[in-house]
Motif scaffolding. Structure first.
Motif, PDB file in Angstrom:
ATOM      1  N   UNK A  98       0.864  -1.193   0.000  1.00 52.15           N
ATOM      2  CA  UNK A  98       0.000   0.000   0.000  1.00 52.15           C
ATOM      3  C   UNK A  98       0.899   1.241   0.000  1.00 52.15           C
ATOM      4  N   UNK A  99       1.699   1.427  -1.054  1.00 55.30           N
ATOM      5  CA  UNK A  99       2.705   2.493  -1.041  1.00 55.30           C
ATOM      6  C   UNK A  99       2.128   3.897  -0.937  1.00 55.30           C
ATOM      7  N   UNK A 100       0.873   4.092  -1.333  1.00 55.49           N
ATOM      8  CA  UNK A 100       0.283   5.428  -1.294  1.00 55.49           C
ATOM      9  C   UNK A 100      -0.411   5.729   0.028  1.00 55.49           C
ATOM     10  N   UNK A 101      -0.481   4.755   0.910  1.00 53.57           N
ATOM     11  CA  UNK A 101      -1.141   4.950   2.200  1.00 53.57           C
ATOM     12  C   UNK A 101      -0.143   5.594   3.173  1.00 53.57           C
ATOM     13  N   UNK A 102      -0.474   6.750   3.711  1.00 57.73           N
ATOM     14  CA  UNK A 102       0.465   7.437   4.615  1.00 57.73           C
ATOM     15  C   UNK A 102       0.752   6.625   5.887  1.00 57.73           C
ATOM     16  N   UNK A 103       2.006   6.656   6.301  1.00 57.23           N
ATOM     17  CA  UNK A 103       2.434   5.931   7.494  1.00 57.23           C
ATOM     18  C   UNK A 103       1.613   6.344   8.715  1.00 57.23           C
ATOM     19  N   UNK A 104       1.391   7.630   8.871  1.00 57.51           N
ATOM     20  CA  UNK A 104       0.620   8.112  10.021  1.00 57.51           C
ATOM     21  C   UNK A 104      -0.776   7.529  10.067  1.00 57.51           C
ATOM     22  N   UNK A 105      -1.413   7.391   8.900  1.00 55.79           N
ATOM     23  CA  UNK A 105      -2.753   6.809   8.842  1.00 55.79           C
ATOM     24  C   UNK A 105      -2.738   5.328   9.205  1.00 55.79           C
ATOM     25  N   UNK A 106      -1.714   4.627   8.768  1.00 57.78           N
ATOM     26  CA  UNK A 106      -1.596   3.207   9.121  1.00 57.78           C
ATOM     27  C   UNK A 106      -1.479   3.064  10.637  1.00 57.78           C
ATOM     28  N   UNK A 107      -0.633   3.889  11.254  1.00 59.74           N
ATOM     29  CA  UNK A 107      -0.449   3.841  12.708  1.00 59.74           C
ATOM     30  C   UNK A 107      -1.725   4.254  13.440  1.00 59.74           C
ATOM     31  N   UNK A 108      -2.424   5.264  12.917  1.00 61.87           N
ATOM     32  CA  UNK A 108      -3.663   5.720  13.560  1.00 61.87           C
ATOM     33  C   UNK A 108      -4.737   4.637  13.478  1.00 61.87           C
ATOM     34  N   UNK A 109      -4.918   4.049  12.317  1.00 56.62           N
ATOM     35  CA  UNK A 109      -5.931   2.995  12.169  1.00 56.62           C
ATOM     36  C   UNK A 109      -5.623   1.774  13.019  1.00 56.62           C
ATOM     37  N   UNK A 110      -4.335   1.528  13.241  1.00 57.71           N
ATOM     38  CA  UNK A 110      -3.943   0.383  14.062  1.00 57.71           C
ATOM     39  C   UNK A 110      -4.086   0.680  15.560  1.00 57.71           C
ATOM     40  N   UNK A 111      -4.372   1.939  15.893  1.00 57.15           N
ATOM     41  CA  UNK A 111      -4.547   2.308  17.297  1.00 57.15           C
ATOM     42  C   UNK A 111      -3.253   2.649  18.014  1.00 57.15           C
ATOM     43  N   UNK A 112      -2.159   2.781  17.278  1.00 54.89           N
ATOM     44  CA  UNK A 112      -0.874   3.117  17.905  1.00 54.89           C
ATOM     45  C   UNK A 112      -0.834   4.584  18.322  1.00 54.89           C
ATOM     46  N   UNK A 113      -1.515   5.433  17.554  1.00 55.42           N
ATOM     47  CA  UNK A 113      -1.625   6.860  17.879  1.00 55.42           C
ATOM     48  C   UNK A 113      -3.049   7.292  17.584  1.00 55.42           C
ATOM     49  N   UNK A 114      -3.434   8.426  18.158  1.00 56.43           N
ATOM     50  CA  UNK A 114      -4.766   8.952  17.856  1.00 56.43           C
ATOM     51  C   UNK A 114      -4.635  10.139  16.899  1.00 56.43           C
ATOM     52  N   UNK A 115      -5.752  10.670  16.487  1.00 52.76           N
ATOM     53  CA  UNK A 115      -5.779  11.763  15.501  1.00 52.76           C
ATOM     54  C   UNK A 115      -5.011  12.989  15.999  1.00 52.76           C
ATOM     55  N   UNK A 116      -5.199  13.341  17.269  1.00 55.15           N
ATOM     56  CA  UNK A 116      -4.516  14.517  17.827  1.00 55.15           C
ATOM     57  C   UNK A 116      -2.994  14.323  17.828  1.00 55.15           C
ATOM     58  N   UNK A 117      -2.539  13.133  18.184  1.00 56.59           N
ATOM     59  CA  UNK A 117      -1.102  12.861  18.182  1.00 56.59           C
ATOM     60  C   UNK A 117      -0.535  12.915  16.768  1.00 56.59           C
ATOM     61  N   UNK A 118      -1.281  12.396  15.818  1.00 57.35           N
ATOM     62  CA  UNK A 118      -0.842  12.438  14.426  1.00 57.35           C
ATOM     63  C   UNK A 118      -0.741  13.885  13.948  1.00 57.35           C
ATOM     64  N   UNK A 119      -1.749  14.681  14.242  1.00 57.78           N
ATOM     65  CA  UNK A 119      -1.724  16.096  13.835  1.00 57.78           C
ATOM     66  C   UNK A 119      -0.562  16.836  14.492  1.00 57.78           C
ATOM     67  N   UNK A 120      -0.311  16.556  15.766  1.00 58.89           N
ATOM     68  CA  UNK A 120       0.816  17.179  16.473  1.00 58.89           C
ATOM     69  C   UNK A 120       2.136  16.811  15.793  1.00 58.89           C
ATOM     70  N   UNK A 121       2.307  15.553  15.463  1.00 55.87           N
ATOM     71  CA  UNK A 121       3.540  15.097  14.825  1.00 55.87           C
ATOM     72  C   UNK A 121       3.690  15.688  13.422  1.00 55.87           C
ATOM     73  N   UNK A 122       2.608  15.741  12.653  1.00 55.15           N
ATOM     74  CA  UNK A 122       2.678  16.323  11.311  1.00 55.15           C
ATOM     75  C   UNK A 122       2.995  17.817  11.373  1.00 55.15           C
ATOM     76  N   UNK A 123       2.417  18.513  12.365  1.00 55.65           N
ATOM     77  CA  UNK A 123       2.728  19.935  12.553  1.00 55.65           C
ATOM     78  C   UNK A 123       4.196  20.129  12.900  1.00 55.65           C
ATOM     79  N   UNK A 124       4.704  19.310  13.778  1.00 59.75           N
ATOM     80  CA  UNK A 124       6.127  19.391  14.157  1.00 59.75           C
ATOM     81  C   UNK A 124       7.013  19.076  12.951  1.00 59.75           C
ATOM     82  N   UNK A 125       6.605  18.094  12.156  1.00 57.78           N
ATOM     83  CA  UNK A 125       7.363  17.728  10.958  1.00 57.78           C
ATOM     84  C   UNK A 125       7.441  18.924  10.000  1.00 57.78           C
TER      85      UNK A 125
END
Length: 181
Positions: A24-51
């Motif tokens: 699934x090369x077009x699926x973003x890593x953050x979305x894979x981790x979020x769907x798997x329950x490793x991170x939540x939406x707020x944590x993903x947004x925080x990390x993307x903002x920091x990135x």
């Protein structure tokens, strides 16, 4: 996020899993981790903002630095993204011939467990299936192509200890028998 994959009992089952695994090369890593329950939406947004603020960089490394996930979770998500199967080593029967395909010192240095060979390709369990340098070293020692499957580092280390120490014992017994003749 699950830390183990499918229960594979032999190389035929592993061959089938390799055939069925879809990248699934077009699926973003953050979305894979979020769907798997490793991170939540707020944590993903925080990390993307920091990135964005820091001018890029690898999201997986950033999430590890932020202590939101560990390296195994990132590697599992990357394996899923790139279609690399995850296996439970406690359920895999390692081919004795496979252990001969990779010297023990190389397997131990790179934490690679040779599982078997399918169509001339050596299957190795690794905790970092995207580390091209390690896979190139294994291919060099194997003198042929190498395909990775994902397994936790600790499980690989335990299996390496079990299988390669057994080889050492078998070799010592063979040497003893040869010496006695």
């Amino acid at each position: 996020m699950e830390t183990h994959g499918a229960a594979i009992g032999d190389l035929e089952e592993l061959r089938e899993l390799l055939r069925k695994t879809v990248p699934r090369p077009h699926e973003p890593l953050g979305e894979i981790l979020r769907r798997a329950g490793a991170i939540d939406e707020a944590q993903l947004e925080e990390a993307l903002g920091r990135q964005r603020r820091e001018g890029g960089g690898r999201l997986g490394s950033l999430l590890v630095d932020m202590r939101l996930v560990d390296r195994t979770q990132v590697n599992l998500a990357l394996a899923r993204k790139f279609g690399i199967p995850c296996v439970r080593l406690d359920r895999v029967r390692v081919s004795p011939d496979a252990l001969d395909k990779l010297p023990a010192d190389v397997a131990l240095r790179y934490n690679l467990l040779p599982l078997g060979e399918i169509a001339g390709r050596l299957l190795v369990a690794t905790d970092d299936p995207l580390n091209g340098q390690v896979l190139q070293a294994a291919a060099l020692y194997h003198n042929g192509p190498v395909d990775p499957v994902m397994a936790p580092a600790r499980d690989i280390a335990l299996a390496l200890n079990r299988y390669y120490s057994r080889l050492d014992e078998d070799q010592a017994l063979a040497d003893t028998r040869t010496d006695a003749v």
